[in-house]
Scaffold this motif. Structure first.
Motif, PDB file in Angstrom:
ATOM      1  N   GLY A  62      44.952 -25.904  72.803  1.00 24.78           N
ATOM      2  CA  GLY A  62      44.560 -27.021  71.952  1.00 24.78           C
ATOM      3  C   GLY A  62      44.249 -28.265  72.758  1.00 24.78           C
ATOM      4  N   GLY A  94      40.718 -29.987  73.059  1.00 22.15           N
ATOM      5  CA  GLY A  94      40.641 -31.368  72.605  1.00 22.15           C
ATOM      6  C   GLY A  94      40.108 -32.313  73.662  1.00 22.15           C
ATOM      7  N   LEU A 123      40.092 -33.203  66.016  1.00 26.94           N
ATOM      8  CA  LEU A 123      39.712 -32.083  65.153  1.00 26.94           C
ATOM      9  C   LEU A 123      39.574 -30.788  65.946  1.00 26.94           C
ATOM     10  CD1 LEU A 123      37.117 -33.785  62.766  1.00 26.94           C
ATOM     11  CD2 LEU A 123      39.491 -33.173  62.296  1.00 26.94           C
ATOM     12  N   SER A 124      38.881 -30.854  67.073  1.00 29.26           N
ATOM     13  CA  SER A 124      38.713 -29.641  67.880  1.00 29.26           C
ATOM     14  C   SER A 124      40.041 -29.178  68.458  1.00 29.26           C
ATOM     15  CB  SER A 124      37.704 -29.901  69.005  1.00 29.26           C
ATOM     16  OG  SER A 124      38.161 -30.951  69.853  1.00 29.26           O
ATOM     17  N   LEU A 183      43.096 -29.602  67.096  1.00 30.16           N
ATOM     18  CA  LEU A 183      43.862 -28.966  66.031  1.00 30.16           C
ATOM     19  C   LEU A 183      43.294 -27.602  65.668  1.00 30.16           C
ATOM     20  CD1 LEU A 183      44.542 -32.031  63.695  1.00 30.16           C
ATOM     21  CD2 LEU A 183      46.203 -30.805  65.109  1.00 30.16           C
ATOM     22  N   LEU A 184      41.959 -27.526  65.583  1.00 31.06           N
ATOM     23  CA  LEU A 184      41.340 -26.238  65.259  1.00 31.06           C
ATOM     24  C   LEU A 184      41.630 -25.203  66.336  1.00 31.06           C
ATOM     25  CD1 LEU A 184      39.498 -24.618  63.391  1.00 31.06           C
ATOM     26  CD2 LEU A 184      37.543 -25.469  64.694  1.00 31.06           C
ATOM     27  N   ALA A 185      41.513 -25.595  67.625  1.00 28.76           N
ATOM     28  CA  ALA A 185      41.798 -24.665  68.719  1.00 28.76           C
ATOM     29  C   ALA A 185      43.267 -24.262  68.727  1.00 28.76           C
ATOM     30  CB  ALA A 185      41.420 -25.297  70.059  1.00 28.76           C
ATOM     31  N   TRP A 186      44.164 -25.217  68.426  1.00 23.93           N
ATOM     32  CA  TRP A 186      45.594 -24.898  68.384  1.00 23.93           C
ATOM     33  C   TRP A 186      45.880 -23.888  67.284  1.00 23.93           C
ATOM     34  CZ3 TRP A 186      49.292 -25.707  64.553  1.00 23.93           C
ATOM     35  CH2 TRP A 186      50.612 -25.468  64.927  1.00 23.93           C
ATOM     36  N   GLY A 187      45.272 -24.083  66.102  1.00 28.77           N
ATOM     37  CA  GLY A 187      45.484 -23.126  65.013  1.00 28.77           C
ATOM     38  C   GLY A 187      44.965 -21.745  65.348  1.00 28.77           C
ATOM     39  N   ILE A 188      43.752 -21.680  65.905  1.00 36.64           N
ATOM     40  CA  ILE A 188      43.186 -20.371  66.271  1.00 36.64           C
ATOM     41  C   ILE A 188      44.018 -19.719  67.369  1.00 36.64           C
ATOM     42  CG2 ILE A 188      41.168 -19.240  67.267  1.00 36.64           C
ATOM     43  CD1 ILE A 188      39.439 -21.335  65.883  1.00 36.64           C
ATOM     44  N   THR A 248      47.172 -20.226  68.025  1.00 33.67           N
ATOM     45  CA  THR A 248      48.462 -19.802  67.487  1.00 33.67           C
ATOM     46  C   THR A 248      48.353 -18.443  66.817  1.00 33.67           C
ATOM     47  OG1 THR A 248      49.152 -22.107  67.159  1.00 33.67           O
ATOM     48  CG2 THR A 248      50.322 -20.421  65.897  1.00 33.67           C
ATOM     49  N   SER A 284      49.349 -21.787  73.084  1.00 33.18           N
ATOM     50  CA  SER A 284      48.504 -22.347  72.030  1.00 33.18           C
ATOM     51  C   SER A 284      48.354 -23.858  72.202  1.00 33.18           C
ATOM     52  CB  SER A 284      49.106 -22.023  70.660  1.00 33.18           C
ATOM     53  OG  SER A 284      50.455 -22.486  70.581  1.00 33.18           O
TER      54      SER A 284
END
Length: 487
Positions: free
Chosen positions: A8, A12, A168-169, A171-176, A178, A4
């Motif tokens: 991210g 990023g 932002l991208s 963090l969003l990619a890391w959350g998705i 994960t 993940s």
């Protein structure tokens, strides 16, 4: 680094690059559009002031100063927000924003061009002036401010967007990522505690809907299953090796001790009478042949216990029987051996194993199937029976008593007065079971002698789960019975 986190960081870094690339393309498109608009404005202004420029040159050529001044004022008024320069052979008129006269201009600019001076730039457009007696060139100038106003604004916004898009991208990619890799982490936790060396617990996996995770779980189950299979094969091979050693040491002890005793007699009594010496040497040869035969049989049993399915091919049973009969006739020329084989019956089998089966059935018939006069009359039959191939070997000997027919395939089971190893019929039972077939013994066709009948399926099948003809005291019987009952 976690997957993940990798995703991210990759997103990023990639998104800002994409934003910058898109911004660069946008800047070029905006600049082109702004220059096109400026150039169209220059063309319109040039068309508007061209009549006044022509009238100015006429008045100047006629030396009408007052009319020339009036025309010059009208020219500058019509130019509005652009700079104007009228160049004639003997006069130059200029007004409005434009580069200085020291800046060289192209000889002619039918289309808009860029002229630069001291860090500033202008878009310039020329139009020829042709009248009755005068000629010249009209230049129209406009400051090129596109890259300093709109373009600078767009550039700043692109850079700001790229700077904001990176975190932002990411963090969003890391959350998705994960959330998406959650099934993979759970699979990792379940497999981390599996140790096939100490536990029989295996992976239990419920479908997650994530194709890659489900495929990985299936691969892990396959790998563990192959490990279990190979571990079982290894354990079986080790047990077979141990049993081979035990069986060999047990069965070889008697002939070796006998040979040692005979050798001691020859050494201790060098003057032994010739008849006694001949008897001792004959006994030594007999024990040597028995020892050699026993080793050969044990080796063949070991091969059968370890053969793999990849060794199986389509085998013509009639051809194998013909070769076995020819070899038996060569070994025992006085025997009467008849082959009655239908052409073409085939099975999916291990050809060396089928030859072992046939050779040992023939050897058993030649050794124990002689009539009261000592003649060996053996008939070998090969025929098709539905989905099976039937092999029969008939002799005219004393036959096999009914109470002994269930034991003759056991390991080291020898008949009275037999000089064999006691493994020939065990090999027959092994190869019959290895080919998913069966072997039986009954009375001969005419009520005399014995008939050994082997039935082999044409298509073959999976190898027996356990092959243990070298393990235990009744391994052949156990293996044969387990095969007949089916998996």
């Amino acid at each position: 680094m976690r997957l993940s986190t990798r995703i991210g960081l990759a997103v990023g870094l990639t998104v800002p690059l994409l934003v910058l690339a898109s911004g660069w393309l946008l800047l070029n498109l905006v600049a082109r559009d702004l220059h096109r608009e400026e150039d169209n404005h220059l063309r319109r202004r040039a068309a508007a002031v061209l009549p006044d420029a022509r009238a100015l040159l006429r008045a100047t050529a006629a030396d009408r100063r007052r009319a020339a001044d009036t025309r010059e004022r009208l020219l500058y008024s019509a130019a509005l927000d652009v700079g104007v320069r009228v160049v004639a052979a003997d006069a130059t008129f200029s007004g409005g924003p434009q580069p200085s006269a020291s800046v060289a201009l192209p000889a002619r600019a039918a289309g808009p061009v860029t002229v630069r001076q001291a860090g500033r730039s202008w878009r310039a457009l020329s139009r020829p002036i042709a009248a009755d007696t005068v000629s010249g060139t009209l230049w129209v100038f406009q400051p090129d401010t596109a890259d300093r106003t709109q373009l600078q604004l767009v550039r700043r916004r692109v850079v700001m967007t790229a700077l904001l898009a990176a975190p932002l991208s990411g963090l969003l990619a890391w959350g998705i990522a994960t959330g998406a890799t959650g099934p993979l982490r759970r699979l990792g936790r379940r497999t981390a505690g599996l140790d096939p060396r100490t536990s029989t617990t295996r992976l239990r996996h419920e479908p997650t809907g994530v194709t890659e995770v489900d495929e990985l779980a299936a691969t892990l189950r396959t790998v563990l299953a192959r490990y279990d299979e190979q571990a079982a094969r290894t354990a079986e091979a080790l047990e077979t090796a141990r049993s081979f050693s035990a069986a060999a040491s047990h069965e070889l002890r008697t002939p070796l001790m006998s040979m040692g005793t005979n050798l001691d007699i020859l050494v201790a009594h060098p003057g032994l009478p010739e008849p006694d010496r001949t008897e001792v040497v004959t006994d030594l040869r007999h024990e040597h042949a028995r020892l050699l035969g026993l080793l050969v049989m044990l080796r063949e049993l070991g091969r059968g216990d370890l053969v793999e399915a990849e060794a199986f091919r389509t085998v013509d049973v009639a051809e194998a029987a013909d070769a076995a009969v020819a070899e038996a006739r060569r070994r025992d020329p006085d025997a009467w051996i008849t082959l009655r084989a239908e052409p073409g019956p085939t099975v999916h089998g291990w050809e060396p194993g089928l030859r072992l089966l046939l050779d040992n059935l023939l050897a058993n018939a030649l050794a124990h199937g002689r009539d009261p006069q000592g003649r060996a009359c053996v008939t070998v039959g090969v025929r098709s029976a539905g989905n099976e191939v039937v092999i029969t070997v008939d002799d005219r000997g004393p036959g096999v008593p009914a109470e002994a027919r269930g034991r003759i395939f056991e390991r080291f089971r020898r008949g009275p007065g037999s000089a064999g190893s006691g493994l020939g019929l065990t090999l027959v039972a092994q190869q019959a079971a290895l080919h998913r077939g069966s072997v039986t013994v009954a009375d001969g066709p005419a009520g005399a002698g014995a008939r050994f009948e082997v039935r082999l399926p044409r298509a073959g099948g999976a190898l027996p789960d356990r092959r243990d003809w070298l393990i235990g005291t009744a391994g052949a019987n156990r293996s044969q019975r387990s095969h007949k009952e089916g998996p």
